[in-house]
Design a protein around this motif. Sequence first.
Motif, mmCIF file in Angstrom:
data_model
loop_
_atom_site.group_PDB
_atom_site.id
_atom_site.type_symbol
_atom_site.label_atom_id
_atom_site.label_comp_id
_atom_site.label_asym_id
_atom_site.label_seq_id
_atom_site.Cartn_x
_atom_site.Cartn_y
_atom_site.Cartn_z
ATOM 1 N N ALA A 167 14.725 4.153 0.000
ATOM 2 C CA ALA A 167 13.659 4.864 -0.707
ATOM 3 C C ALA A 167 12.320 4.176 -0.492
ATOM 4 O O ALA A 167 11.293 4.819 -0.366
ATOM 5 C CB ALA A 167 13.970 4.932 -2.199
ATOM 6 N N ILE A 168 12.350 2.848 -0.491
ATOM 7 C CA ILE A 168 11.100 2.107 -0.357
ATOM 8 C C ILE A 168 11.147 1.189 0.858
ATOM 9 O O ILE A 168 12.221 0.825 1.333
ATOM 10 C CB ILE A 168 10.800 1.245 -1.607
ATOM 11 C CG1 ILE A 168 12.049 0.456 -2.012
ATOM 12 C CG2 ILE A 168 10.272 2.086 -2.742
ATOM 13 C CD1 ILE A 168 11.810 -0.561 -3.104
ATOM 14 N N ASP A 169 9.980 0.836 1.321
ATOM 15 C CA ASP A 169 9.866 -0.139 2.401
ATOM 16 C C ASP A 169 8.452 -0.701 2.333
ATOM 17 O O ASP A 169 7.630 -0.237 1.544
ATOM 18 C CB ASP A 169 10.120 0.533 3.763
ATOM 19 C CG ASP A 169 10.688 -0.461 4.789
ATOM 20 O OD1 ASP A 169 10.269 -1.635 4.765
ATOM 21 O OD2 ASP A 169 11.536 -0.056 5.587
ATOM 22 N N PHE A 170 8.180 -1.677 3.196
ATOM 23 C CA PHE A 170 6.807 -2.144 3.292
ATOM 24 C C PHE A 170 5.990 -1.062 3.964
ATOM 25 O O PHE A 170 6.495 -0.308 4.794
ATOM 26 C CB PHE A 170 6.730 -3.407 4.156
ATOM 27 C CG PHE A 170 7.440 -4.575 3.565
ATOM 28 C CD1 PHE A 170 6.911 -5.216 2.459
ATOM 29 C CD2 PHE A 170 8.628 -5.034 4.095
ATOM 30 C CE1 PHE A 170 7.561 -6.293 1.901
ATOM 31 C CE2 PHE A 170 9.286 -6.107 3.549
ATOM 32 C CZ PHE A 170 8.764 -6.739 2.441
ATOM 33 N N ALA A 171 4.726 -0.990 3.605
ATOM 34 C CA ALA A 171 3.828 -0.106 4.334
ATOM 35 C C ALA A 171 2.560 -0.896 4.616
ATOM 36 O O ALA A 171 2.212 -1.812 3.884
ATOM 37 C CB ALA A 171 3.508 1.133 3.509
ATOM 38 N N HIS A 172 1.888 -0.531 5.685
ATOM 39 C CA HIS A 172 0.668 -1.220 6.127
ATOM 40 C C HIS A 172 0.967 -2.689 6.408
ATOM 41 O O HIS A 172 2.120 -3.105 6.388
ATOM 42 C CB HIS A 172 -0.453 -1.053 5.100
ATOM 43 C CG HIS A 172 -0.637 0.375 4.688
ATOM 44 N ND1 HIS A 172 -1.253 1.294 5.495
ATOM 45 C CD2 HIS A 172 -0.225 1.048 3.590
ATOM 46 C CE1 HIS A 172 -1.236 2.477 4.894
ATOM 47 N NE2 HIS A 172 -0.613 2.358 3.746
ATOM 48 N N ARG A 173 -0.067 -3.465 6.669
ATOM 49 C CA ARG A 173 0.209 -4.852 6.966
ATOM 50 C C ARG A 173 -0.896 -5.762 6.450
ATOM 51 O O ARG A 173 -1.937 -5.293 6.019
ATOM 52 C CB ARG A 173 0.425 -5.044 8.476
ATOM 53 C CG ARG A 173 -0.843 -5.013 9.274
ATOM 54 C CD ARG A 173 -0.631 -5.676 10.637
ATOM 55 N NE ARG A 173 -1.886 -5.755 11.321
ATOM 56 C CZ ARG A 173 -2.126 -5.205 12.509
ATOM 57 N NH1 ARG A 173 -1.192 -4.556 13.135
ATOM 58 N NH2 ARG A 173 -3.311 -5.332 13.055
ATOM 59 N N GLY A 174 -0.627 -7.051 6.538
ATOM 60 C CA GLY A 174 -1.609 -8.047 6.126
ATOM 61 C C GLY A 174 -1.963 -7.887 4.666
ATOM 62 O O GLY A 174 -1.120 -7.565 3.827
ATOM 63 N N SER A 175 -3.232 -8.081 4.348
ATOM 64 C CA SER A 175 -3.614 -8.023 2.946
ATOM 65 C C SER A 175 -3.615 -6.595 2.415
ATOM 66 O O SER A 175 -3.781 -6.367 1.229
ATOM 67 C CB SER A 175 -4.987 -8.675 2.744
ATOM 68 O OG SER A 175 -5.929 -8.042 3.562
ATOM 69 N N LYS A 176 -3.392 -5.630 3.302
ATOM 70 C CA LYS A 176 -3.300 -4.240 2.824
ATOM 71 C C LYS A 176 -1.842 -3.832 2.593
ATOM 72 O O LYS A 176 -1.546 -2.702 2.217
ATOM 73 C CB LYS A 176 -3.928 -3.284 3.847
ATOM 74 C CG LYS A 176 -5.411 -3.488 4.030
ATOM 75 C CD LYS A 176 -5.999 -2.365 4.892
ATOM 76 C CE LYS A 176 -7.435 -2.641 5.260
ATOM 77 N NZ LYS A 176 -7.549 -3.557 6.434
ATOM 78 N N MET A 177 -0.946 -4.756 2.845
ATOM 79 C CA MET A 177 0.477 -4.415 2.739
ATOM 80 C C MET A 177 0.842 -4.013 1.312
ATOM 81 O O MET A 177 0.374 -4.601 0.345
ATOM 82 C CB MET A 177 1.318 -5.609 3.176
ATOM 83 C CG MET A 177 2.785 -5.314 3.274
ATOM 84 S SD MET A 177 3.614 -6.486 4.357
ATOM 85 C CE MET A 177 4.193 -7.685 3.186
ATOM 86 N N THR A 178 1.691 -3.006 1.215
ATOM 87 C CA THR A 178 2.200 -2.592 -0.089
ATOM 88 C C THR A 178 3.689 -2.307 0.075
ATOM 89 O O THR A 178 4.207 -2.292 1.188
ATOM 90 C CB THR A 178 1.551 -1.274 -0.579
ATOM 91 O OG1 THR A 178 1.775 -0.279 0.418
ATOM 92 C CG2 THR A 178 0.072 -1.434 -0.828
#
Lengths: 565, 624, 161
Positions: A167-178
Motif C-alpha cells: 500500500a505504501i512505499d517511499f516516494a521522491h528522494r532526498g529531503s523531499k522523500m516521503t
Amino acid sequence: MENRNNIMIIDGMPVEINGEKNLLELIRKVNIKMPTFCYHSELSIYGACRMCVVENEWDEIEAACSTVPRAGMEIRTNTERLRKYRKNILELLLAHHCRDCTTCRNNGKCKLQDLAMRFGIDDVRFPNTAAEPDIDDSSVCITKDANKCILCGDCVRMCNEVQNVGAIDFAHRGSKMTISCAFERPIAESPCVGCGQCAAVCPTGAIIVKYDFHKIWEALDDKNTKVTAQIAPAVRVALGKELGVAPGENAMGKIVAVLHRMGFDEVYDTSTGADLTVLEESNEFLKRLGEGGHDIPLFSSCCPAWIQFCEKKYPELLPHVSTCRSPMQMFASVIHEQHKTSSRRHYHVAIMPCTAKKFEAVRPEFALDDKDPVDAVITTQELIQMIKESGIIFSEIEPEAVDMPFGSATGAGMIFGVTGGVTEAVLRRVSSDKSKTALAAITYQGVRGLEGIKEAVIPYGDETLRIAMVSGLGNASALIDRIKEGEHYDFVEVMACPGGCINGAGQPFASADAKEQRGDGLYAADKMCSTRRSEENMLVMDMYSGVLKNRVHDLLHTHYTARGE
Amino acid sequence: MLKSREDLKNRRSLYAKALESQTAKILVCAGTGCVAGGSLEIFDTLKAMIETRDIPCSIELEEEDNGDSVGLKKSGCHGFCEIGPLVRIEPQGWLYVKVKQEDCEEIIDQTILKGEHIERLAYRKNGDICKKQDEIPFYKKQTRHVLQHCGQIDATSINEYLALGGYSGLEKALFDMTGDEIIDEISESGLRGRGGGGFPVGRKWGQVKKQTEPQKYVVCNGDEGDPGAFMDRSIMEGDPHSVLEGMMIAGLSCGADQGYLYVRAEYPLAVSRLQTAIEQATELGLLGEQILGTDFSFYLHINQGAGAFVCGEGSALTASIEGKRGMPRVKPPRTVENGLFNKPTVLNNVETFANIPLIIRNGNDWYRSIGSERSPGTKAFALTGNIVNTGLIEVPMGTTLREVIFDIGGGMRDGGTFKGVQIGGPSGGCLTEKDLDLPLGFDSLKEAGAMIGSGGLVVMDDKTCMVEVARFFMNFTQNESCGKCVPCREGTKRMLGILERIVSGLGEEGDIELLLELADTVSATSLCGLGKTAALPVISTIENFRSEYEAHIREKRCPAGACSKLKRIEIDPELCRGCSKCTKVCPVTAISGKIKEPFVIDQEKCIKCGACIPTCPFQAISEV
Amino acid sequence: MSHKFDSYTIDEIIDEFGAQPSSVIAILQGVQEKHRYLPKEYFPHIAKRLGVSEASLYSVATFYENFSLEPKGKYVLKVCDGTACHVRKSIPILDRLRSELNLSEEKCTTDDLSFTLETVSCLGACGLAPVLTVNDKVYPAMTPDKASELLKQLKEGLVDA
C-alpha cells in the motif's frame, strides 16, 4: 568463555560471540540500551537512522546494526564523539518534525521523544520545517501524519516485506522523500488492508491506530442506551505492564469487572462467537469435502485484513473463502437479534486486538435491519486508555464472570487468538475420536507455534487432510503461490498478523518474548476450560433451536466480492 | 563469425593491411562537443563532396582496399572540445580546428587531393602554428594510453579497432592465461579503481572469483555523475570496444558470463556507440556463446540511468539495474559477495575497464613503469573552470597539479590569478597554491584532504567566491542525496541552509563552527560514500579560506565580489540620461523610469546579473 | 490532460523488456519516450503485469529525475548547471529563459505545453560550457542573449530540435 576465538571487546568487557548476526544484538545482550529507530529484528536491516553507531579499534565509525561481530574486535559504544553524533542526529530529526509532544497521541510512547530525553536535547538550532500537521485520516483503521515521520522506513518494510500488501512505499528522494501511497492517494484508496502493522512498528506518532473510544463514553453516559460488549480472546492476555499485568496473564475476569464498573450493561466473550464459527466452518468444510471437494482448499474467513487482501489481490480465490462471518460478526448478529425488539437503544462494542476489525464493522455485507451490528470497535490500546481515563485502579479490581444469556465459551473458541488456533478448534470438532488423548494428540500435529507457515496432515476416515496455517500476509502470498503451482491443501487458515491476533496492531507494544507469552496465556486458558470442543457449548447449541432457527444463513454467513483497485 | 584464434588473427591482419593501404584518412570528431558544433554536418558535406568528385572513398573500413581510397570516418572525442569541431588528417597527423562547413571544399581540394596543409585551420598559440596534435601545448605533456584511440579511430568500426590490435588482450587472456593468471597480472600491475575509491582491481576480482556461487556478474559503472567530469563519456563514445574487452576479460577471470553496462541517460551518444559495439562484437562472435571456439560465453546488456547521481555508488547502481530505487544499502554483504541480483559481482568503472586490455596486452611491468609507485598508470581528468584550455586530459599519476593547470591547461584565463582547484567533484576537496606541487595520486590527495574522485578538476580564479563554491556543491549533493540515512538527508539540508544564509548576507557568528560540527557528523555517520564525502568541499574551503567565510558573516562582504546578494547594481542619477537602453536587456524588468530622466533599479527585483552594465552608453551603471 | 489507456502499446513496451520487476526502469523509460511523460493511467496495468505494487512503481518513478509524471512541453530545454557551466555563468541564462517563458523553479512547463525548462547537473560537455540542450540537441557556449535568440527561433519554428 574458554574459547578465545569468539571473544570480542565491548566497552572494555570481553563478550562471547554466539552466532549473533550483528553487533547490535550482541551489544543489547550485554545490557546496553543501544538506541535505534530503524532496526527491527523481524524486518530486513535498513541501516538508515545511524543512531547505533559505534567506534572500532581504529577509531572508525560503524553502524552496529549492519556490522558482523568478529573475534578480536574492540568497540566502544559510549564515547564523547558518539554521544555528539547521536545528539546531532536527534537534533536534525527534531528540526524536521512536529514538536507538539503534549498533544501527540504517542506522547510517552514515542521513540524520538524518549531518545531526545535520554540524550538531553534541550535546543534545536535549526528552523522547524515540519511544524504543521499533514494528515491522512481517510482510513477507518489508521491515521498518518507525514510531519511526524522520520523516514526510518519500518512501515514500508512491514507493508512490503512482511505483509506483501504494497500500500505504501517511499516516494521522491532526498529531503523531499516521503512515505506515501501511489500518486499520494489517500490510504483508503490504496491496497491497504487495515492490518495496522505499519502503526505497530512506527517509532513515532506518524502512523497511529485510529481511536474510536470517545463515542463509547457518550453511549455509556446515555441512560436510554444499553451498552453491551464482546471481548476477543487475544485482548485478555495482552494488557501488559501499563496496567501492571504480567505478560500473557489472563485478565479476562478483571476486564469484565472494569467494564461493568464503567457502566457496560452486559459483557460477553467473543470466544462464544468463535464456537459458532467452529461449528459453521466445520460444517462448510465437511460439506465441500462431501460434495466432491469443490472449491477446496477452503480458506478461513475470521481475519478481516486477510479478507480485504484476498478481495484486492486474489479475487479469483474468493470462492474458496469460507462464507462464515467472523466470530465478532456472528456473535454481533446474535446479540443484535436478541436486542432488536428492545425499547432501549442498543449499542454494541467489540474490544479487539485488531485495527482491521474497525473496517469489518462498517462493511455493508454485515448490516442487519439497516444497522451495523457492531457500533464501535476499540482496540486493546483503547481499552487501556479508557481504563486509565476512568481512574479505576485495575490491580484492585476483583474478577467477575461474563454475563448471561451468552456467558459460556469453550477453550476451542479462546485459542482463535493465536495462529493455528482456528485449525485446532476445527480439528477438535471434525475428529471422530472425542477422547482427551485425542485432544492432546491434535496439539502435536504441528498446529501450535508462532512460525509463519505451518502444515499438518490429519487422518480423516480413510484419507488424510492436508492443512496449512499461515500468519503474516507475505506468508499467505507465498503459500498461495505454491497452491497455484499445484500443491494441494484441504484447509488453509490465514491470519494477517504475524503470530495471529495476539500480535494484532491494536495490542500494546511488547517485546518478542512478551508476545510469545500471550500465546502461552491463551493455551493455558484453554487447558483450564471444562469444555474444550465447540459442540460441547450447550448455550451455542441451544441457539440453533432459538435465535438461529431458520436464520443461520442470514446471520452467520456472507459473500465477499472482488474489490478492483 | 570468428570461430577460432586463427580466425581472429586473420581478420586482424586483413584489416590492418586495409587500413594501411588507405592513401589518406579524414577523421571528423563526432564526440558530443564537436557534434554540438556541427561536426556531423561537416561529415555529410565531406562525404557528398567526395562522392561528387568521384574520389574513391570508404566510409567503412573494407576488407579489400585498393590502395587508393580515402577513409572518411567519425572519430570519438579528442578531449579539446572548445577548439572543435575538429578534423584530423592522416597519415600526416594534421589537426584542423574550429572547422566550418565552408572549409570542406578546401580540405578536399588542398589537403586530400594535393596533400597541402591549410594553415588557417591549424591551431595557433602565441603566433606559433601547431600542425599536429602533439605540437599543441594542451596535448604535449599528456600521456594518452586509455584515451589513445579517442579521436584517432573510427569509433563505430570494430574492424578498425581490430586492425589496431583490438581484442588481442582478450585473445591472450582467453588462450594463454588462466583466470588466476589474469587476476595476478592485474594485481601485479597495481591498477586501482578509477571510479574514486582507488581499490586494487586485482584484489576485487580475486574476491569475486573465490565465491562458490556459480552465477556471477560483471558490472561497468558508466554513471559518471560528477558535474564537471566527462572522461568516461569520452571513452564510451570514442573507444567503446576497449570497455567491452575489459569487461570480457574480467568475466573470463572470475567466471562471470553476464555483463551490465550502466550508462547515464544524459549520454545518449555513448549509449548508441556501445550498442553498436555490442552488436558488432556479437555478430563477429566475440560476444555470445562459446567465444572463439572456447567454452567461455559472455553476454552484455546496457542499462540506462534515469537521473540519479547516487547511482554511481555501487549498491545503488545494482539496485537501479534491478529496477529499484537507487538507494545504497548497508554493507556487509559486499558487492563482491552479494552484488547484482544478490550474486557475486565485479563492479568497476569505465576507465578502469578500458585499462585492462592494455595491461594484459603489454604486461604488468609496462603498466607499472607509468605513474607513481603506489598509484601506477595514467589517469584521465576533466579540466574545466577559469583556465585557458579546458578539456579532457590523460597524464601519468604523479604529475603535479602545477603541470596540469599551467602547462596543459595553459594557466588562468582572462588574466585571473589562481585561487584554488576543486578536485573530485562534489565529493572532493579544494586544493590551493600550497598544494600545486602535489603529485596526483590516490593517497597523496587523500592526505591533502581531497580525493581524485572520478577525476574532475575545476580551476578557480580570484573572482570565484569559495563560500559560493561550497554552497554550489552542497546544493548539488543535497539535491542528489537519496534521502535514506538521516545525517545525509537532514544534515546536508541544514548545511546548505546555513551556506545559503551566509552568501545572502544573513550569516551569524557561530555558523562556521556549526557547519564544521555538522560536517563531522555527516562525514562520520552517513551510510554511503556520497554522504561520507558530502561535507568535504565545506571542510576544505573553511580550512583554506576561513577569512572569506568571516568576511561574509561579519562584514556582509564577498571578498571575491561574486555573491550577487551581497552586491548592488545602481544607476548614477548624475550620469544617467534616461535613454532606456538598460531596460531592454534586464531579464527581470527591474529597471524603470521616464525617458530623459534618471532611471532606477528596483533592488528587490534585481538579480544582479549585470547585463545592464555594458549597455549604458554613459557608464552610469555600476556595481557597488 | 488525461491519457487514454492504450493497453496494446503498453504491452508492446512491457514485452520488449520482459515482464519482470527488474525491467521497471526500462519500461518506464520506454513509456516516457513514447509519451514524453508517464501517464498515470498506465501504472495499474504495468504494476499488474510486473507483479509489483503501484506504490513501488510510483516510488521508482519519483526517485529518478528523468521521469516526469506531468506532460512535458514540445521543446524540453535543459540548462546545464554542472560545475564547469556554473562557473561560466549558466544561471543568468536560466534566469533569462525563465523570465521570457514566465516559468519558475516550481513551474517548469508553459501552459500551452510548448516549452519545458529544466536544469541538469552535467551533460558532460564541459568543454563547451555553458551549454543548454533542446530535446537532447546540444547548444554550446551560450549566453543569455543567445538563449533568447534560440527561443525566438524555436517559437517561430525556424529550427527543429
